[in-house]
Design a protein around this motif. Structure first.
Motif, mmCIF file in Angstrom:
data_model
loop_
_atom_site.group_PDB
_atom_site.id
_atom_site.type_symbol
_atom_site.label_atom_id
_atom_site.label_comp_id
_atom_site.label_asym_id
_atom_site.label_seq_id
_atom_site.Cartn_x
_atom_site.Cartn_y
_atom_site.Cartn_z
ATOM 1 N N GLY A 177 0.786 -1.227 0.000
ATOM 2 C CA GLY A 177 0.000 0.000 0.000
ATOM 3 C C GLY A 177 0.815 1.272 0.000
ATOM 4 N N THR A 180 0.773 3.432 -3.288
ATOM 5 C CA THR A 180 -0.436 4.023 -3.871
ATOM 6 C C THR A 180 -0.204 5.436 -4.381
ATOM 7 O OG1 THR A 180 -1.843 2.677 -2.438
ATOM 8 C CG2 THR A 180 -2.831 4.631 -3.433
ATOM 9 N N LEU A 200 -2.614 -0.384 -9.517
ATOM 10 C CA LEU A 200 -3.553 0.094 -8.499
ATOM 11 C C LEU A 200 -4.692 -0.892 -8.299
ATOM 12 C CD1 LEU A 200 -3.593 3.847 -9.528
ATOM 13 C CD2 LEU A 200 -2.918 2.969 -7.269
ATOM 14 N N ALA A 201 -5.146 -1.498 -9.378
ATOM 15 C CA ALA A 201 -6.207 -2.494 -9.252
ATOM 16 C C ALA A 201 -5.739 -3.681 -8.422
ATOM 17 C CB ALA A 201 -6.661 -2.950 -10.634
ATOM 18 N N ARG A 204 -5.733 -2.621 -4.772
ATOM 19 C CA ARG A 204 -7.086 -2.524 -4.211
ATOM 20 C C ARG A 204 -7.729 -3.892 -4.060
ATOM 21 N NH1 ARG A 204 -7.950 2.346 -8.457
ATOM 22 N NH2 ARG A 204 -7.161 4.046 -7.153
ATOM 23 N N GLY A 205 -7.288 -4.828 -4.904
ATOM 24 C CA GLY A 205 -7.845 -6.167 -4.814
ATOM 25 C C GLY A 205 -7.112 -7.052 -3.827
#
Length: 208
Positions: A177, A180, A200-201, A204-205
């Protein structure tokens, strides 16, 4: 024999020009190739002789490269210094070969060395394979080094797109993280946006 080693041998053989070089190459193969047609010395002795090539004077680069690769993929840490030098070499194909061997050597010094090369602003043009190696290693040094390199490249006049993209891709793979903010900044650049969106996906996943 793995494909990377076959490719190395094909490349080296194409570089040879004299009968003496071809003879030296054949002798080296007797040490480097398991199950060679001509029976060679025991494995431990062959490893020692390969290690001697790394420190002997007047050895051609191709001989050092073959010896270092052979020892590296077998986990012999005597190859470490030579492989790190090749990881920072001006020819990308040699960098790629060294990175492959270092990834299998699993020497605890590898991540620190790769991080130093990746973050050196004077060697940015040669940082692609250190960045990829850091991603593969998933070491404590990996995310900080990739973040530092990416942030520097985003602010630089010459963004060195291949290295910046490798940093973005690596940060996505590592899934930390802390990346980001830098990945969001990378989206401002057209050449990095697709890779940044994918990274980023993944963050986030919860992948990586």
């Amino acid at each position: 024999m793995e494909e990377e080693f076959r490719a190395l041998l094909r490349r080296v053989r194409a570089e040879l020009v004299s009968p003496a070089e071809f003879s030296a190459y054949e002798r080296l193969l007797e040490l480097a190739v398991d199950g060679a047609p001509v029976p060679g010395p025991p494995a431990a002795e062959r490893a020692d002789r390969l290690a001697d090539i790394l420190v002997a004077t007047e050895q051609p680069l191709w001989a050092r490269e073959i010896a270092a690769f052979t020892l590296g993929v077998r986990g012999d840490r005597r190859a470490f210094e030579t492989l790190v030098l090749l990881l920072n070499y001006r020819e990308p194909v040699r960098c790629a070969t060294a990175a492959h061997a270092l990834g299998r050597l699993r020497d605890p010094r590898t991540a620190r060395a790769a991080a130093a090369l990746a973050t050196n602003p004077l060697r940015t043009a040669y940082a692609l394979y250190p960045v990829r190696l850091l991603t593969e290693l998933r070491a404590p040094e990996s995310v900080p080094a990739l973040l530092s390199t990416l942030e520097r490249l985003l602010a630089a006049p010459d963004h060195c797109w291949p290295v910046a993209r490798a940093c973005v891709e690596g940060l996505g793979v590592l899934g930390d993280g802390r990346a980001t903010r830098a990945l969001l900044a990378a989206r401002a650049h057209d050449r990095l946006r697709p890779a940044a969106d994918e990274a980023l996906a993944r963050l986030r996943g919860g992948e990586g």
